[in-house]
Motif scaffolding. Structure first.
Motif, mmCIF file in Angstrom:
data_model
loop_
_atom_site.group_PDB
_atom_site.id
_atom_site.type_symbol
_atom_site.label_atom_id
_atom_site.label_comp_id
_atom_site.label_asym_id
_atom_site.label_seq_id
_atom_site.Cartn_x
_atom_site.Cartn_y
_atom_site.Cartn_z
ATOM 1 N N ILE A 71 0.510 2.424 -11.728
ATOM 2 C CA ILE A 71 1.686 3.109 -11.151
ATOM 3 C C ILE A 71 1.506 3.430 -9.667
ATOM 4 O O ILE A 71 2.416 3.958 -9.031
ATOM 5 N N THR A 72 0.346 3.078 -9.105
ATOM 6 C CA THR A 72 0.057 3.466 -7.719
ATOM 7 C C THR A 72 1.122 2.976 -6.740
ATOM 8 O O THR A 72 1.625 3.743 -5.907
ATOM 9 N N GLU A 73 1.480 1.690 -6.852
ATOM 10 C CA GLU A 73 2.442 1.141 -5.886
ATOM 11 C C GLU A 73 3.806 1.817 -6.025
ATOM 12 O O GLU A 73 4.448 2.152 -5.024
ATOM 13 N N SER A 74 4.234 2.036 -7.291
ATOM 14 C CA SER A 74 5.531 2.701 -7.501
ATOM 15 C C SER A 74 5.509 4.122 -6.967
ATOM 16 O O SER A 74 6.494 4.598 -6.384
ATOM 17 N N VAL A 75 4.386 4.817 -7.172
ATOM 18 C CA VAL A 75 4.277 6.202 -6.688
ATOM 19 C C VAL A 75 4.402 6.229 -5.169
ATOM 20 O O VAL A 75 5.124 7.058 -4.598
ATOM 21 N N LEU A 76 3.711 5.297 -4.515
ATOM 22 C CA LEU A 76 3.778 5.264 -3.044
ATOM 23 C C LEU A 76 5.203 4.955 -2.577
ATOM 24 O O LEU A 76 5.673 5.523 -1.584
ATOM 25 N N ASN A 77 5.871 4.062 -3.321
ATOM 26 C CA ASN A 77 7.268 3.769 -3.005
ATOM 27 C C ASN A 77 8.119 5.018 -3.089
ATOM 28 O O ASN A 77 8.889 5.338 -2.180
ATOM 29 N N LEU A 78 7.966 5.746 -4.184
ATOM 30 C CA LEU A 78 8.749 6.966 -4.378
ATOM 31 C C LEU A 78 8.434 8.006 -3.308
ATOM 32 O O LEU A 78 9.284 8.815 -2.948
ATOM 33 N N CYS A 79 7.189 7.988 -2.824
ATOM 34 C CA CYS A 79 6.789 8.963 -1.798
ATOM 35 C C CYS A 79 7.235 8.526 -0.402
ATOM 36 O O CYS A 79 6.945 9.213 0.580
ATOM 37 N N GLY A 80 7.898 7.371 -0.324
ATOM 38 C CA GLY A 80 8.492 6.969 0.951
ATOM 39 C C GLY A 80 7.635 6.060 1.808
ATOM 40 O O GLY A 80 7.945 5.854 2.987
ATOM 41 N N PHE A 81 6.558 5.526 1.244
ATOM 42 C CA PHE A 81 5.674 4.657 2.038
ATOM 43 C C PHE A 81 6.230 3.246 2.165
ATOM 44 O O PHE A 81 6.853 2.715 1.233
ATOM 45 N N GLN A 82 5.984 2.629 3.317
ATOM 46 C CA GLN A 82 6.118 1.181 3.470
ATOM 47 C C GLN A 82 4.817 0.606 2.900
ATOM 48 O O GLN A 82 3.750 1.161 3.143
ATOM 49 N N ILE A 83 4.924 -0.509 2.177
ATOM 50 C CA ILE A 83 3.725 -0.977 1.482
ATOM 51 C C ILE A 83 3.387 -2.423 1.813
ATOM 52 O O ILE A 83 4.253 -3.302 1.796
ATOM 53 N N TYR A 84 2.110 -2.643 2.139
ATOM 54 C CA TYR A 84 1.569 -3.990 2.279
ATOM 55 C C TYR A 84 0.495 -4.161 1.216
ATOM 56 O O TYR A 84 -0.212 -3.212 0.888
ATOM 57 N N ARG A 85 0.365 -5.379 0.693
ATOM 58 C CA ARG A 85 -0.724 -5.637 -0.239
ATOM 59 C C ARG A 85 -1.594 -6.749 0.331
ATOM 60 O O ARG A 85 -1.097 -7.725 0.886
ATOM 61 N N ILE A 86 -2.896 -6.587 0.176
ATOM 62 C CA ILE A 86 -3.836 -7.597 0.666
ATOM 63 C C ILE A 86 -4.633 -8.131 -0.517
ATOM 64 O O ILE A 86 -5.228 -7.363 -1.277
ATOM 65 N N ASP A 87 -4.644 -9.461 -0.658
ATOM 66 C CA ASP A 87 -5.397 -10.075 -1.752
ATOM 67 C C ASP A 87 -6.639 -10.812 -1.257
ATOM 68 O O ASP A 87 -7.491 -11.189 -2.064
ATOM 69 N N GLY A 88 -6.726 -11.065 0.027
ATOM 70 C CA GLY A 88 -7.879 -11.803 0.547
ATOM 71 C C GLY A 88 -8.330 -11.241 1.884
ATOM 72 O O GLY A 88 -7.540 -10.655 2.635
ATOM 73 N N GLU A 89 -9.613 -11.445 2.164
ATOM 74 C CA GLU A 89 -10.216 -10.830 3.341
ATOM 75 C C GLU A 89 -9.554 -11.262 4.654
ATOM 76 O O GLU A 89 -9.459 -10.467 5.598
ATOM 77 N N ALA A 90 -9.107 -12.505 4.678
ATOM 78 C CA ALA A 90 -8.535 -13.017 5.926
ATOM 79 C C ALA A 90 -7.281 -12.258 6.340
ATOM 80 O O ALA A 90 -6.915 -12.225 7.518
ATOM 81 N N GLU A 91 -6.623 -11.614 5.363
ATOM 82 C CA GLU A 91 -5.374 -10.892 5.677
ATOM 83 C C GLU A 91 -5.633 -9.489 6.226
ATOM 84 O O GLU A 91 -4.709 -8.838 6.711
ATOM 85 N N VAL A 92 -6.870 -9.032 6.124
ATOM 86 C CA VAL A 92 -7.127 -7.619 6.422
ATOM 87 C C VAL A 92 -6.760 -7.256 7.859
ATOM 88 O O VAL A 92 -5.971 -6.335 8.093
ATOM 89 N N GLU A 93 -7.320 -7.997 8.803
ATOM 90 C CA GLU A 93 -7.115 -7.605 10.200
ATOM 91 C C GLU A 93 -5.642 -7.656 10.625
ATOM 92 O O GLU A 93 -5.129 -6.658 11.157
ATOM 93 N N PRO A 94 -4.954 -8.790 10.376
ATOM 94 C CA PRO A 94 -3.540 -8.803 10.800
ATOM 95 C C PRO A 94 -2.683 -7.780 10.064
ATOM 96 O O PRO A 94 -1.748 -7.209 10.639
ATOM 97 N N THR A 95 -3.008 -7.517 8.810
ATOM 98 C CA THR A 95 -2.185 -6.561 8.058
ATOM 99 C C THR A 95 -2.411 -5.138 8.558
ATOM 100 O O THR A 95 -1.459 -4.360 8.700
ATOM 101 N N VAL A 96 -3.669 -4.792 8.822
ATOM 102 C CA VAL A 96 -3.947 -3.445 9.342
ATOM 103 C C VAL A 96 -3.278 -3.274 10.703
ATOM 104 O O VAL A 96 -2.696 -2.223 11.004
ATOM 105 N N ALA A 112 1.278 2.217 3.648
ATOM 106 C CA ALA A 112 0.110 2.072 2.770
ATOM 107 C C ALA A 112 -0.291 0.602 2.687
ATOM 108 O O ALA A 112 0.567 -0.282 2.605
ATOM 109 N N ILE A 113 -1.579 0.358 2.727
ATOM 110 C CA ILE A 113 -2.120 -0.988 2.524
ATOM 111 C C ILE A 113 -2.923 -0.959 1.237
ATOM 112 O O ILE A 113 -3.892 -0.195 1.118
ATOM 113 N N LEU A 114 -2.487 -1.756 0.267
ATOM 114 C CA LEU A 114 -3.208 -1.812 -1.004
ATOM 115 C C LEU A 114 -4.199 -2.965 -0.952
ATOM 116 O O LEU A 114 -3.816 -4.112 -0.710
ATOM 117 N N LEU A 115 -5.467 -2.649 -1.133
ATOM 118 C CA LEU A 115 -6.516 -3.671 -1.130
ATOM 119 C C LEU A 115 -6.781 -4.063 -2.577
ATOM 120 O O LEU A 115 -7.296 -3.266 -3.368
#
Lengths: 127, 187
Positions: A71-96, A112-115
């Motif tokens: 429920i973490t992503e839904s909770v963050l949504n309800l709390c008003g966060f913009q959300i990015y998800r990262i599935d691989g290391e190469a995405e970390v720097e540009p996403t942050v 919020a960035i979900l790793l």
């Protein structure tokens, strides 16, 4: 290092009042501890970047992490966060970088960035 | 002790003292002294006030920061006392107006009414503890807010009465901007 993640939004607000930017790092379980205190960020339009390492979503040895992890992503949504998800290391720097740009360039957003747990296999075997 | 009288004495000649107020009675007490750009009022998130004070004290080590709040807020924030204890901000004071009750929600007794000692908890978390049981020490405590070495925890036993609510602005972005501008102007 805080005693509870719930302290984090307070620190971010205090830092912002003093002219500093702040990011919070926590596990997905910690998001549940912050639901009420996240409100002060929205109430005061305080920008914040949140880095969340996910639990309970991919080969977690501890099934008790699943209810909060799912429920973490839904909770963050309800709390008003913009959300990015990262599935691989190469995405970390540009996403942050994108998250910081979104939070700190005037929009005063909470981002919020979900790793993904796929990136951390330590929990497959237990601690 | 009358909480309004204590807060008024603590905020006399406040100079550059920055004040963060806890949701509820503590906010009304500070507002009763007159609205001020150096005040930041918290209107949600009971338990977050000491952390806001810590964040500000760390960001602005050149300024004195006082958190003025109640026992309910501190009880919910016991973990943050530990966080403050390990960071040891010398410019941070927490004034705990302990009336032993949750006055905002109908005067239900809090844990301090049953003997829980917040001053002892603060001392255990390595804060420097001072006590205010009556107004006789107010001037001394005011001086500590301005120049005492923190982190300070001032435990004030106050009457459990429900005083008139003096309600300052609840516009978060507006009070944030006003506070930040007051900081910029003074440097």
């Amino acid at each position: 290092m805080l005693s509870s993640e719930a302290e984090g939004p307070g620190l971010v607000l205090g830092a912002a009042l003093g002219g500093e930017r702040a990011a919070l790092l926590m596990q997905s379980s910690g998001v549940g501890n912050c639901v009420n205190t996240f409100s002060i960020l929205r109430n005061c339009a305080v920008p914040c970047v949140l880095l969340v390492t996910m639990r309970g979503e991919h080969a977690d040895f501890n099934s008790w992490q699943v209810p909060m992890g799912t429920i973490t992503e839904s909770v963050l949504n309800l709390c008003g966060f913009q959300i990015y998800r990262i599935d691989g290391e190469a995405e970390v720097e540009p996403t942050v970088e994108a998250a910081c740009r979104m939070a700190f360039t005037g929009g005063n957003f909470q981002v919020a960035i979900l790793l993904s747990q796929r990136m951390v296999d330590r929990n497959k075997k237990g601690h | 002790m009358d909480r309004r009288k204590l807060v008024a004495e603590l905020l006399e000649k406040r100079g550059g003292l920055l004040v963060i107020t806890g949701i509820g009675s503590a906010t009304y007490d500070v507002a009763a002294c007159g609205d001020d750009a150096r005040n930041f009022y918290i209107w949600s998130g009971l338990g977050c006030t000491p952390s806001v004070g810590l964040g500000l004290a760390l960001a602005r080590p050149d300024r004195r920061v006082a958190v003025i709040t109640g026992d309910g807020d501190v009880l919910m924030a016991l973990g943050s006392l530990a966080t403050i204890g390990i960071k040891q901000p010398k410019n941070l004071s927490i004034v705990c107006l302990d009336n032993g009750h949750y006055s905002a929600t109908g005067m239900q007794p809090s844990a301090t009414s049953a003997g829980v000692d917040l001053a002892a908890a603060a001392a255990a978390c390595q804060l420097r503890v001072e006590w205010a049981d009556d107004l006789s020490r107010a001037a001394e405590l005011r001086a500590l807010l301005h120049s005492g070495e923190g982190p300070l925890f001032i435990h004030a036993r106050v009457d459990a009465d429900d005083q008139k609510r003096i309600i300052p602005s609840r516009d978060g972005p507006a009070i944030k901007q006003r506070f930040m501008q007051a900081l910029w102007r003074r440097g």
